[in-house]
Design a protein around this motif. Sequence first.
Motif, PDB file in Angstrom:
ATOM      1  N   ASN A 175       0.852  -1.186   0.000  1.00 55.10           N
ATOM      2  CA  ASN A 175       0.000   0.000   0.000  1.00 55.10           C
ATOM      3  C   ASN A 175       0.891   1.240   0.000  1.00 55.10           C
ATOM      4  OD1 ASN A 175       0.793   0.404   2.776  1.00 55.10           O
ATOM      5  ND2 ASN A 175      -0.813  -1.033   3.399  1.00 55.10           N
ATOM      6  N   GLU A 176       0.290   2.402   0.165  1.00 53.96           N
ATOM      7  CA  GLU A 176       1.055   3.650   0.119  1.00 53.96           C
ATOM      8  C   GLU A 176       2.100   3.717   1.227  1.00 53.96           C
ATOM      9  OE1 GLU A 176      -1.679   6.884   0.253  1.00 53.96           O
ATOM     10  OE2 GLU A 176      -2.436   6.555  -1.787  1.00 53.96           O
ATOM     11  N   ASP A 177       1.818   3.084   2.354  1.00 56.98           N
ATOM     12  CA  ASP A 177       2.749   3.118   3.487  1.00 56.98           C
ATOM     13  C   ASP A 177       3.918   2.162   3.315  1.00 56.98           C
ATOM     14  OD1 ASP A 177       1.203   5.029   4.835  1.00 56.98           O
ATOM     15  OD2 ASP A 177      -0.060   3.469   5.738  1.00 56.98           O
ATOM     16  N   THR A 178       3.702   1.049   2.617  1.00 62.48           N
ATOM     17  CA  THR A 178       4.748   0.032   2.532  1.00 62.48           C
ATOM     18  C   THR A 178       5.528   0.048   1.219  1.00 62.48           C
ATOM     19  OG1 THR A 178       3.203  -1.642   1.680  1.00 62.48           O
ATOM     20  CG2 THR A 178       3.463  -1.490   4.076  1.00 62.48           C
ATOM     21  N   GLU A 179       5.001   0.669   0.184  1.00 55.76           N
ATOM     22  CA  GLU A 179       5.718   0.696  -1.088  1.00 55.76           C
ATOM     23  C   GLU A 179       7.060   1.418  -0.913  1.00 55.76           C
ATOM     24  OE1 GLU A 179       5.035   1.754  -5.818  1.00 55.76           O
ATOM     25  OE2 GLU A 179       3.494   2.273  -4.347  1.00 55.76           O
ATOM     26  N   GLY A 180       8.138   0.758  -1.324  1.00 54.27           N
ATOM     27  CA  GLY A 180       9.472   1.331  -1.166  1.00 54.27           C
ATOM     28  C   GLY A 180       9.947   1.399   0.267  1.00 54.27           C
ATOM     29  N   MET A 181       9.414   0.568   1.114  1.00 48.58           N
ATOM     30  CA  MET A 181       9.728   0.580   2.548  1.00 48.58           C
ATOM     31  C   MET A 181      11.194   0.245   2.831  1.00 48.58           C
ATOM     32  SD  MET A 181       7.600  -1.569   5.401  1.00 48.58           S
ATOM     33  CE  MET A 181       7.480  -1.034   7.111  1.00 48.58           C
ATOM     34  N   PHE A 182      11.789  -0.602   1.976  1.00 51.71           N
ATOM     35  CA  PHE A 182      13.181  -1.028   2.178  1.00 51.71           C
ATOM     36  C   PHE A 182      14.075  -0.376   1.125  1.00 51.71           C
ATOM     37  CE2 PHE A 182      11.005  -4.149   4.682  1.00 51.71           C
ATOM     38  CZ  PHE A 182      11.900  -4.474   5.690  1.00 51.71           C
ATOM     39  N   GLN A 183      14.934   0.512   1.618  1.00 50.49           N
ATOM     40  CA  GLN A 183      15.898   1.225   0.788  1.00 50.49           C
ATOM     41  C   GLN A 183      17.299   0.985   1.360  1.00 50.49           C
ATOM     42  OE1 GLN A 183      14.899   2.887  -1.946  1.00 50.49           O
ATOM     43  NE2 GLN A 183      12.686   2.790  -1.579  1.00 50.49           N
ATOM     44  N   ASP A 184      18.288   1.675   0.842  1.00 50.96           N
ATOM     45  CA  ASP A 184      19.657   1.536   1.356  1.00 50.96           C
ATOM     46  C   ASP A 184      19.705   1.714   2.868  1.00 50.96           C
ATOM     47  OD1 ASP A 184      21.089   1.105  -1.080  1.00 50.96           O
ATOM     48  OD2 ASP A 184      20.884   3.228  -1.555  1.00 50.96           O
TER      49      ASP A 184
END
Length: 319
Positions: free
Chosen positions: A212-221
């Motif tokens: 969802n909007e909160d979890t999309e792209g949650m894990f980055q560098d």
Amino acid sequence: MKPSIYITRKLPESVITPLQKEFEVDMWEHEDVPVPRDILLHKAESASALLTMLSDKIDRELLQKSPSLRVVANLAVGHDNIDLEAAKEVGVTICNTPDVLTETTADLTFGLLMATARRIVEADRYIKEGKWKSWSPLLLAGLDIHHKTIGIVGMGSIGEAVARRAKGFNMNVLYHNRSRKHAVERDLGVHYTTFEELLTQSDFVVVLAPLNEDTEGMFQDEQFLLMKDTAIFINAARGPIVNEEALEQAVKRGDIAGAGLDVFEVEPIDADHPLIKLDQVVALPHIGSSSKETRYEMMALCVENIHAVLKGNKPRTSL
């Protein structure tokens, strides 16, 4: 004129027979190839019901061009392929298949964790390629699972099922969720933490959150840098939760020890995908719920929901 149903992937005849007795049923002829967008739009225009897969985009365009459509039954617990707001506006009921796949997906998730930690896929390939010439003390040495700390991101029903399995390995279970679950903490002996604390403390980080909007792209560098360099990352949720380039670099740099992936940002992937070229990564083709028993039960639930809506009754599971 009978209501018509369009099924977007070839399913076993035994599954669709109950529908054929009362409705007109049309079905895409391929089991492993998604229905093209133009065909889906054309079929939806006159359909009363759709039985869809996660790969089928049920968006505002399709919904507004399908005046007869009354129900969409998605063969998945997830529904990020469907515009729920647009469906509500046009009065189309959206159904999914929760609960029936919980235990099966938890089995796969924990199996993926074990395979990655103990280098099972790598070891299988090693022996089949004729590389096993002698025994040595650290041959394909992996990481222990028992008595380690597992951090579960997304404590829904599947997260709870994974936590129960982890307890069987005497693991310390941490979790992070949008809302705290006191009953689960009490019943399973798990511990709530902030997202950052979970990343820094866990030996295994397991993603089971919805997209969802909160979890999309949650894990980055930044998130991978917080993790232990001995940690294993497992994603059995949705690919877009993770920046795959960041994950690739984290594995290559040794920021984490490895990853087990059942999902990817764009599916399917091909043999040139950079993550699957890494020995430290175990990759699966989105088969979390893919046991014969569970998939047939999911299909049956979709059929039941479609039948209920077309007969003017309440479906068993709707969003």
